[in-house]
Motif scaffolding. Structure first.
Motif: not given
Length: 682
Positions: A181-183, A190-193, A215-219
Motif C-alpha cells: 500500500v502507498t498513497f 484531497i484537502t478535506m480528507l 501518510f506524507l500526502n495526507m496531512p
C-alpha cells in the motif's frame, strides 16, 4: 419518572392497551411497498415528495430503474454484478455493499454531483482497474468505502492516487490495505480528507510495514485506523507528521510489541493526539510483558487524554512510567491483561486528572485454540548497558531508594499505629478492578479519594472484609460480589455513609449477617437503598440475529470490557433447556435495564417485538419506571431524524440515535455509558 399505581383490573386493561399500542406502533408502515420495474422494494417518503428506497436483500441481479424522486438507495446484500445502467441524478446515498460487482465500467457515477455517501464494501472490485474520470463527477462525495474487495491478499494491488485525487470533497476513506500500500501525491489534492480506515477487522489489510512517509500526502488526517493489518514494523515518526491527528488505532497487530511504542509515539507532541489505542499488540500467549519508561517517554509533552492497552499480557510497569504521561490523561484502560501489583502503583499519585482507570478482567485466559497454534513473535526491547533505561543492579538500587522516599508522598500519616492512608488522585471517579487477581483480606486502612464515586472489585479473592476503610464517605457504588468472602466485620462499612448501591452477592457471609442481631454492619449506610433488589445483569441487550457481529465488535467491548457493565447476551448467556419465551422473561427480570438495538431487522422480528413488549410491561408493573427500556435507533431506521409518535410509549430521553459518522462513535458511547450509570444509581 412515570409511576403507575393501579388495581388488578386496571393493570389488566393497561397491559392490553400497552400490547395493542406497542404492536400497532412497531408495525406501523413507515416504509411501504414500491416497484421500480419488476423490482419490489420498500420506500419511505421524505419532504419535497422525495423517496428513500430500500431494495436490500432482494436477490437482484441488475439495477432497478429508479425514478428521479429517489434520493437514497440501499441495494446491499443482492447479486448485482453490473452498475453501468446508472442512478437518478439527485441521489445522495448509495449502498451497494455485499454484491458481485467486479468492474466499474462505463462511468456508473456520471452526473451524480449530489452523492455524499458511496458504500461498495464486500464486492469483488479490483481497485487496480479504476480509471481516470471514474469519480470526476462526485463533487459532493464525503464518504467512500471500498473495504472487503481484495480477495487475494498476495495479489499485487495498486491504489491509483491520480484517480482518487478526483474526490475533492472526500472526508472519510475506508479502504483495504494491500501488502504494498502507498498513497501517492495525488492524495494531496484531497484537502478535506480527515479519516482513513484501513482496519483489517472490517476489511482486508496485509501490509507489514509503515514507513515514515506513508501518510506524507495526507496531512489533514485526524483519524487513522491501521488495526489488524499484520504490521511488523513502524518507522520512527510515521504518525508524527500528521499535525491534526487526534485518534490513532494500531490495535491487534500482534507482533509489534511494546518495543514499537517509541517509534509509534515519536513526535506525537507535534500532533493533536487525544486517543491512542494499542490493544492486542503482543502475542496471545507467553510470559508477562512490561511497559518501560522508554515506551511512554514521547507522550509526556502531548495532550493525549485516553490510552488503551488491553489484551497485551501486561504484567508490570516500570516504576516511573506513569509519571511520563501528561496531566491531560483522563482515562487509562489496561483491561484483560495479567497485571500484578508492584512499585508502579505508587505512581498513581501523579495521575492528577485521571477520571477512569480500568484494570478489570485480569484472569481471562487467551482464546483457545488460537493461543496454542498461533505463529507469533512480538518485537522486544534490546537495551545496551550505556542506555539510561538498562535495568542493571545500580539503577535498581537507585530506583529503590527513590521509591522508598516517595512512600511518604503516597502513604499519608497513620490514623493509628495499625494502618496507613493511600492518597489517590482527587479527580479519579471510577475504578474498575473486577477480575483483577486481588487476593487477601481487606484490613483497616484509609483512602484519600475525594472524587471517587464508583469502585468495581467483583470477581476477586478478597476473602475477609475486616476494615473499617476510612475515607469512603463519597463512594456511591461499590461492587464486592463473587469474592469468596466468608467474613464481614461489623465495622467494615463504618465510614460508607454515601453508599447508594452495594453489591455483595455470591459470597459466603451468611454467618456474619445472621450474627449481626443489632444491624451494626449496615447501620451507617444511611443513603443505601440491602430493600433494592439485586440483579445478576446490569443490562440485557435486545438485538436481532443480524446485529450479532455489532454486539461482538462494539457493544461488548464498549459496555462490558471498557465500562464494566455485566451484560446479558442471549447468544452467550441464554440457558439451555428452556423455551425462548421463558429465557426472555428470566433475562428481563434478572437485568437492571434493557437496551434495544433498533434496526430494520429488529423491527421485523417477532421475537424482538416480544422482548420489547415484555420489557415495557416489566417497566410498568415491577420497576415503575419507563426508563427501564432504552432504545438505540440506528441510521437504517431513522436516517438522521425520528418521529416521537412512533415511540410514544417511551419518554424522549429513553432513546438515542446511533451516529452515521464513525468519528462520533466515541462521544455516543461515552454519553450512553454516563446515562446508564446515572440510571443505575437510583
Amino acid at each position: 419518572m412515570v409511576v403507575f399505581f393501579c388495581g388488578t383490573l386496571q393493570k389488566v386493561v393497561l397491559h392490553l392497551f400497552i400490547i395493542t399500542k406497542a404492536f400497532a406502533t412497531l408495525h406501523k408502515k413507515s416504509w411501504d411497498n414500491c416497484y421500480f420495474g419488476s423490482a419490489e422494494c420498500k420506500c419511505q417518503k421524505v419532504p419535497n415528495n422525495l423517496l428513500k428506497a430500500d431494495c436490500s436483500g432482494r436477490r437482484l441481479h441488475t439495477l432497478p430503474v429508479f425514478n428521479t424522486s429517489v434520493i437514497w438507495i440501499d441495494l446491499s446484500n443482492n447479486e448485482i454484478s453490473n452498475i453501468s445502467s446508472g442512478f437518478p441524478r439527485n441521489v445522495s446515498y448509495i449502498n451497494l455493499s455485499e454484491n458481485n460487482i467486479q468492474e466499474l465500467v462505463m462511468h456508473p457515477f456520471h452526473r451524480l454531483s449530489n452523492l455524499k455517501t458511496l458504500n461498495l464494501e464486500r464486492n469483488m472490485i479490483n481497485i487496480t482497474m479504476v480509471y481516470s474520470g471514474l469519480f470526476a463527477d462526485l463533487t459532493s462525495l464525503t464518504e467512500l468505502s471500498l473495504k472487503g474487495n481484495i480477495q487475494n491478499k498476495f495479489k499485487p494491488t495498486v491504489i491509483k492516487d491520480d484517480v482518487f485525487s478526483e474526490l475533492k470533497s472526500l472526508e472519510t476513506l475506508k479502504i483495504d490495505g494491500p501488502a504494498n500500500v502507498t498513497f501517492g501525491k495525488g492524495f494531496q489534492n484531497i484537502t478535506m480528507l480527515q479519516k482513513l480506515d484501513l482496519s483489517g477487522i472490517t476489511g482486508n489489510c496485509s501490509f507489514q510495514r509503515i514507513s515514515h512517509n506513508m501518510f506524507l500526502n495526507m496531512p489533514k488526517l485526524t483519524y487513522v485506523d491501521v488495526s489488524a493489518c499484520d504490521i511488523l514494523d513502524i518507522e520512527e515518526g510515521a504518525f508524527g507528521k500528521l499535525q491534526y491527528l487526534e485518534h490513532l488505532d494500531v490495535s491487534h497487530n500482534k507482533q509489534l510489541g511494546f518495543a514499537s511504542l517509541p517509534n509509534i509515539t515519536h513526535n506525537l507532541n507535534k500532533t493533536s493526539i487525544r486517543v491512542l489505542r494499542g490493544n492486542g499488540i503482543n502475542c496471545l500467549s507467553g510470559i508477562g510483558t512490561k511497559i518501560l519508561k522508554r515506551h511512554f517517554e514521547n507522550l509526556k509533552h502531548t495532550n493525549i487524554s485516553e490510552i488503551y492497552f488491553e489484551k497485551n499480557r501486561l504484567e508490570q510497569l516500570e516504576p516511573g512510567a506513569f509519571r511520563l504521561l501528561p496531566n491531560t490523561i483522563t482515562s487509562i484502560s489496561f483491561g484483560e491483561n495479567k497485571l500484578t501489583q508492584g512499585r508502579y502503583i505508587l505512581d498513581y499519585f501523579f495521575l492528577q486528572n485521571i477520571r477512569v482507570y480500568n484494570i478489570s478482567v485480569q484472569l481471562r485466559p487467551p482464546p483457545f485454540p488460537e493461543s496454542i497454534f498461533e505463529q507469533c513473535a512480538e518485537k522486544t526491547d534490546v537495551l545496551h548497558e550505556n542506555k539510561q533505561y538498562f535495568d542493571n543492579e545500580d539503577i535498581q538500587e537507585k530506583e529503590g531508594n527513590k521509591y522508598e522516599s516517595m512512600m511518604n508522598d503516597f502513604i499519608g500519616s497513620k490514623w493509628n499505629e495499625h494502618h496507613v492512608t493511600f492518597y489517590i488522585p482527587k479527580t479519579l471517579e471510577v475504578l474498575y478492578a473486577n477480575m483483577s487477581r486481588l487476593y487477601g483480606t481487606v484490613p483497616e486502612f484509609g483512602i484519600n479519594a475525594t472524587g471517587a464515586r464508583e469502585i468495581y472489585a467483583q470477581d476477586n479473592f478478597l476473602y475477609s472484609w475486616d476494615g473499617p476503610v476510612h475515607g469512603m464517605e463519597n463512594i456511591k457504588i461499590m461492587d464486592l460480589s463473587n469474592n469468596f468472602c466468608s467474613h464481614i466485620s461489623k465495622s467494615f462499612l463504618k465510614y460508607a455513609r454515601g453508599l447508594t448501591t452495594l453489591r455483595m452477592s455470591k459470597n459466603d457471609i451468611g454467618k456474619s449477617l445472621s450474627s449481626d442481631m443489632e444491624g451494626e454492619i449496615f447501620k451507617n449506610t444511611v443513603s443505601m437503598k440491602a430493600d433494592s433488589p439485586s440483579y445478576e445483569y446490569d443490562i440485557m441487550i435486545s438485538y436481532s440475529a443480524k446485529e450479532l457481529s455489532f454486539v461482538l465488535t462494539d457493544v461488548i467491548p464498549r459496555l462490558e470490557n471498557e465500562a464494566g457493565f455485566q451484560l446479558y447476551i442471549k447468544d452467550r448467556d441464554e440457558p439451555a433447556g428452556i423455551s425462548c419465551g421463558e429465557a426472555i422473561m428470566e433475562a428481563i427480570q434478572k437485568s437492571k435495564r434493557v437496551v434495544c438495538l433498533v434496526t430494520k431487522s429488529f423491527l421485523k422480528s417477532t421475537w424482538q417485538d416480544y422482548e420489547l413488549n415484555m420489557s415495557r410491561m416489566e417497566a410498568i408493573e415491577d420497576r415503575e419506571n419507563l426508563n427501564f427500556v432504552h432504545l438505540i435507533i440506528f441510521p437504517d431506521v431513522c436516517n438522521g431524524s425520528i418521529s416521537i409518535q412512533t415511540l410514544d410509549l417511551v419518554r424522549q430521553e429513553c432513546f438515542s440515535e446511533y451516529p452515521e459518522e464513525e468519528c462520533a462513535f466515541d462521544d455516543f458511547w461515552e454519553t450512553l455509558i454516563s446515562h446508564i450509570k446515572e440510571f443505575n444509581r437510583y
